[in-house]
Design a protein around this motif. Sequence first.
Motif: not given
Length: 292
Positions: A2-8, A43-44, A49-51, A79-82
Amino acid sequence: MKTQRFGIAAVSGAVLSGSLLMSAPALAQQPWSFSANIGAVSNYIWRGVTQTGDQAAIQGGIDVGHESGFYAGTWASNIDWDEGGSEDVVGIVPVDPNTGLPMTDADGNYIVEGVTSGSDPASPNYELDFYAGFSGAINDDVSYDIGAIYYAYPDGRESDFAEISLSGSFKWFTLGVAYTVYGENDDGLFDDGDLYYFGGADFALPYDFGLSLRAGYYQFENDDVVVGSVTDTSGNVIDLTESANYWHYGASITREAGDFGTFGLNWDQNNGDQEVGYDTDPKIWVSWSKEF
């Protein structure tokens, strides 16, 4: 992965998001009780880890509870992973010492020593959770909670996963563990077998203030993440990996404001490997929530 869940890249403690535990809604005098909640956060943060890429989120859910201790509900958040749909390659292409030409694989593609960065065009825009469980009290000081939760990302790539959890509380303190029983990211993070250990403490302070402390450790079943590669003298590409397991910790100060809801000032941080993609900077964020 997953992206951040990492930048996952569920709901108690100080605010509706970023919490360690999922708790049953408060029960009324009738056998069944129903409630709804809405919240906004700058910030979620989920398990340190930010979502949302350090951006704001609007969140809300609906809960039902029974006097027996059974509860169920659903909860959603943007959410916004990227931040886009491109991918850049960072690294170098080694030269074959025998030919003096850039090294290629069997398909003729350049072998790049380095890592890729960028974003996935299939990244989801919102999270939708479904949960149910049973909570009860042994006495005035000791209680327990058995729950299950399904994390869904309907508009993105295959990222859904499900957990079962068990926690116990003594007065102000809570300890628990969550186990991933299903995941769509085969052989990656957030797949079958992941363990998440968590703990927290909640204290009532004067003037309707509250203090919440939290910490957790994520132990992934498939914790090795490729962060680069090297080429040996025979031309074989060897992946370089780092562990995705990490600790996180945080605290919240909240203030009950009657009909205006609950306001919070929060801090979260993790110690994940930055090569994997974790942002280890401290996150200070504010929150507001209200239950109906």
